[in-house]
Design a protein around this motif. Structure first.
Motif, PDB file in Angstrom:
ATOM      1  N   GLU A  83      49.469  37.465  44.093  1.00 13.24           N
ATOM      2  CA  GLU A  83      49.408  38.541  44.968  1.00 13.24           C
ATOM      3  C   GLU A  83      49.050  39.800  44.221  1.00 13.24           C
ATOM      4  O   GLU A  83      49.464  40.011  43.325  1.00 13.24           O
ATOM      5  N   GLN A 106      48.834  48.121  43.385  1.00 16.09           N
ATOM      6  CA  GLN A 106      47.411  47.845  43.500  1.00 16.09           C
ATOM      7  C   GLN A 106      47.368  47.885  45.051  1.00 16.09           C
ATOM      8  O   GLN A 106      46.306  48.376  45.541  1.00 16.09           O
ATOM      9  N   GLY A 109      45.987  46.495  31.300  1.00 18.29           N
ATOM     10  CA  GLY A 109      46.486  45.221  31.727  1.00 18.29           C
ATOM     11  C   GLY A 109      46.862  45.402  33.255  1.00 18.29           C
ATOM     12  O   GLY A 109      47.654  44.226  33.830  1.00 18.29           O
ATOM     13  N   GLY A 111      45.630  45.620  36.224  1.00 20.84           N
ATOM     14  CA  GLY A 111      44.910  45.041  37.114  1.00 20.84           C
ATOM     15  C   GLY A 111      43.798  45.671  37.723  1.00 20.84           C
ATOM     16  O   GLY A 111      43.793  46.034  39.097  1.00 20.84           O
ATOM     17  N   LYS A 112      43.155  46.728  37.122  1.00 21.87           N
ATOM     18  CA  LYS A 112      42.317  47.720  37.664  1.00 21.87           C
ATOM     19  C   LYS A 112      41.014  47.011  38.218  1.00 21.87           C
ATOM     20  O   LYS A 112      40.267  47.396  39.154  1.00 21.87           O
ATOM     21  N   THR A 113      40.561  45.947  37.437  1.00 23.26           N
ATOM     22  CA  THR A 113      39.346  45.344  37.618  1.00 23.26           C
ATOM     23  C   THR A 113      39.501  44.695  39.011  1.00 23.26           C
ATOM     24  O   THR A 113      38.579  45.038  39.726  1.00 23.26           O
ATOM     25  N   ARG A 145      55.137  40.428  33.029  1.00 22.63           N
ATOM     26  CA  ARG A 145      54.684  40.855  31.553  1.00 22.63           C
ATOM     27  C   ARG A 145      55.723  41.510  30.794  1.00 22.63           C
ATOM     28  O   ARG A 145      56.479  42.370  31.269  1.00 22.63           O
ATOM     29  N   ASP A 199      39.800  39.565  27.907  1.00 21.13           N
ATOM     30  CA  ASP A 199      41.063  39.319  28.625  1.00 21.13           C
ATOM     31  C   ASP A 199      41.257  37.846  28.331  1.00 21.13           C
ATOM     32  O   ASP A 199      40.697  36.996  28.983  1.00 21.13           O
TER      33      ASP A 199
END
Ligand code: ADP
Ligand code: MG
Length: 694
Positions: free
Chosen positions: A269, A274, A300, A302-304, A456, A558
């Motif tokens: 999720e 985000q 890490g 989760g910007k992508t 994490r 990654d």
């Protein structure tokens, strides 16, 4: 300035600068002749008086002068040259390890010598090791320097004296050609005269100038320049804003099913953070004002994925997206992820980098113009001329700290046929402190992902001197034999692909020889794309357990299974870069990761503090603040090199007291003296728009 006169001002056209010299100068950020005028000393030496040998102390470098009593070459394990110098008050030995026989000959008994250097205690009393020196006869009279001697930050292959000469002639070129002389009609910026005169002062301050002020960046001449530079950057942000206000952006009103299909297909999720930032971005995309948004989130976070959601939204609305990456490895990696994510949705993703073959490139260019490509991922190859989008609606710039101001500008112009200004999302893991953001961006909106995906664990960081090397290698073997994967990062001071590749290869040999039980791989910037891809792929799959690499893996790579990182010579890197590198581990949920900084002794105070900071925190914001704080006046070049910002002299943390004043000034100039405002922007920022884009 027109194109022609810009060409003339290229540093290569300065007398005495050849192609090799030009390339060294380029490494220092000097592309034009005026750039050289802006390359300021990072410290000064006082060679304006001669100190009697008996009075010279051991701390500060001194200028001494005396008669050569004797010069001998002796062999004590290695060849050494001793010269005894007597000045009537005392005796000093000059000692050299590297010398030519011609040098020995020139140091003749009875000649006079003048040396500049630091005195240390030696076996026969005071000594100077490898000082700068000048030999002359008793009849000669040699003047002492009238000014403080500037010492410039330089790079390999470019000697201090050569650089000094180049800068001197750049200054007189500017003087002859009336460059950097325009002044505001309404206000005096500097009590030292126009910009050129102020620069000249700082390149050669009179001996009575307060050295402490200079070192701390507090001298009025420096303050004048700092303020002018801040004003220029603020004006630039403002000019950007004015330009944007006149344009419309693509309004992306359709909310398609794609989004939920995509989100459902993910094995996880979105985090709360985000979700929040995606909401903010979507809001911007709906409106017809071009978005300018900075997305900050630690390595890490989760910007992508947020970038991917934005691109998906654009394509659902019939617009193309350009995703821009600072390195090929990162571009390839994003290409793999995006292709994977969007395959089922019928969205066409393509990759364009410097390694793309001509034939494929041609097809991409055609398809792009025909609107057959939805998302183009690439490196700065995307900027090259001849590349036209059909309907570019969004540019996403990943790891923005690697791109300069000029690249952001040129991306603005690529709206394609739509005649609209594309939305722009800038993603960065280098948190930009408020003071800096205010200077660089003016009106940019900010979104922050302030949480990492669940599970994490912070990376545990420790440091050891290089004497622990054997132990570390053994330990890496143990860890990898349990099925874990590790990076071994090799760093280099010089910004040279070739040297870096060489030392990575040596390291690779060393490590794979001492660890025959492990599968060891190697990546560096000199490898072909296919080779890089294949090694990283093997590492991802676990066929390679230990990856020896250069900092090319710094951004984006990654491989969640990698849980250990050794960084060699961490003392050579800045804090932000270390943090960025470390972000390659700690990506697997509920798994501990470790980072070991294997440093060379002795550590400088600054390096020690950086390493301590790395051990103490994993928080990117704290690290960025500390980074700026540690970069003092002496490291203007470092700040520039870090890409945090293209600043020549100002440091927004140190100089924060000038920010407000500069802002008022910028507003005033923007209103009442637009001509001079443009000059300022061109002076401090404009040049690079054209020159560093190669
Ligand atoms: P960065 O912000 O550094 O660019 P990435 O986008 O590369 O981070 O994401 C790091 C890793 O976290 C990737 O493997 C990505 O698939 C994963 N990831 C992203 N969002 C989530 C999430 N909400 N939950 C779990 N994992 C996620
Ligand atoms: Mg990223």
């Amino acid at each position: 300035m027109n194109e022609e006169s810009k060409d003339l001002q290229s540093i290569q056209n300065l007398k005495g600068v050849g192609p090799k010299g030009a390339s060294s100068l380029n490494n220092l950020g000097i592309f034009t002749i005026p750039d050289a005028a802006f390359h300021l000393p990072f410290r000064y030496e006082d060679r304006s008086f001669i100190t009697p040998i008996t009075e010279a102390n051991y701390q500060t470098p001194v200028l001494i002068e005396g008669e050569i009593m004797k010069s001998t070459v002796v062999f004590r394990g290695r060849r050494m040259l001793f010269s005894e110098i007597y000045d009537g008050t005392g005796k000093l030995t000059m000692r050299m390890f590297n010398f030519a026989m011609a040098q020995h000959k020139a140091l003749e008994e009875g000649k006079m010598i003048r040396c500049f250097g630091t005195i240390t205690p030696g076996p026969n009393g005071k000594q100077m090791i490898h000082p700068q020196y000048q030999v002359f006869t008793k009849q000669d009279t040699i003047e002492v320097e009238k000014n403080l001697t500037p010492i410039y930050p330089t790079t390999s292959g470019l000697q201090q004296n050569k650089l000094k000469k180049i800068i001197e002639s750049a200054l007189s070129y500017c003087d002859k050609n009336n460059l950097l002389k325009e002044e505001s009609k309404n206000k005096k910026y500097s009590e030292y005269g126009n910009l050129l005169e102020t620069l000249q002062f700082l390149h050669k301050p009179p001996v009575e100038t307060n050295l402490n002020e200079l070192i701390e960046g507090k001298h009025p001449a420096q303050q004048a320049l700092i303020k002018e530079e801040l004003v220029a950057h603020m004006l630039c942000a403002g000019i950007l804003k004015n330009e944007l206000e006149g344009r419309t952006g693509p309004s992306m009103k359709d909310i398609s099913m794609h989004e939920s299909v995509f989100l459902d297909s993910l094995p996880f999720e979105l985090t709360n953070a985000q979700n929040v930032v995606w909401g903010e971005i979507k809001n911007d995309l709906l409106a017809n004002i071009p978005m300018r948004r900075l997305l900050q989130g630690d390595v890490g976070s989760g910007k992508t994925l947020v970038g991917a959601l934005s691109a998906l939204h654009a394509s659902s609305n019939g617009y193309q997206t350009a995703l821009l990456c600072p390195t090929e490895i990162l571009a390839e990696q994003h290409f793999t992820s995006f292709s994977d994510w969007f395959k089922k949705l019928g969205i066409k993703v393509m990759l364009l980098t410097g390694s793309t073959k001509a034939k494929e490139r041609k097809i991409i260019i055609e398809d792009l113009a025909a609107g057959k490509i939805d998302i183009l991922i690439g490196t700065h190859a995307i900027f090259q001329s001849g590349i036209e989008f059909n309907s570019l609606g969004l540019t996403v710039i990943d790891e923005q700290h690697r791109f300069g101001v000029h690249q952001r500008f040129s991306m603005l112009e690529k709206g394609g046929k739509t005649n609209q200004s594309p939305h722009q999302l800038i993603m960065t893991a280098t948190p930009i402190p408020r003071t800096l953001a205010m200077t660089v961006y003016g009106s940019l909106e900010t979104s922050i992902i302030d949480e990492l995906p669940p599970g994490r664990n912070p990376v545990q960081t420790s440091s050891r001197p290089d004497s622990f090397r054997e132990k570390v290698i053994k330990r890496v073997e143990e860890v990898c034999l349990t099925g874990k994967r590790a990076y071994w990062v090799c760093t280099l001071i010089e910004d040279s692909d070739e040297l870096e590749a060489q030392s990575a290869e040596e390291l690779y040999k060393e490590i794979s020889n001492s660890l025959p039980k492990l599968k060891v791989g190697l990546v560096h910037g000199r490898l072909k794309k296919e080779q890089k891809d294949s090694v990283i792929e093997q590492f991802r799959k676990g066929d390679i357990q230990l990856l020896v690499c250069t900092t090319v893996i710094e951004v984006g790579v990654d491989v969640p299974e990698a849980t250990l990182m050794i960084i060699e010579n961490p003392e050579r890197l800045g804090l932000s870069q270390l943090h960025q590198l470390r972000g390659r581990v700690g990506r697997k949920a509920n798994t501990d990761s470790h980072c070991l900084l294997l440093y060379k002794e002795p550590l400088s105070g600054l390096a020690e503090e950086r390493i301590k900071t790395m051990e103490a925190t994993n928080d990117g914001f704290q690290i960025a603040e500390k980074d700026l704080e540690l970069r003092g006046a002496g490291d203007i070049y470092g700040l520039r090199q870090s890409g945090l910002m293209d600043l020549k002299i100002a440091n927004p943390i140190r100089d924060s007291s000038l920010l407000l004043d500069a802002q008022n000034e910028a507003i005033e100039l923007g209103k009442n003296e637009t001509g001079f405002a443009k000059t300022l922007v061109e002076r401090w920022i404009g040049n690079r728009v054209d020159y560093s884009d190669s």
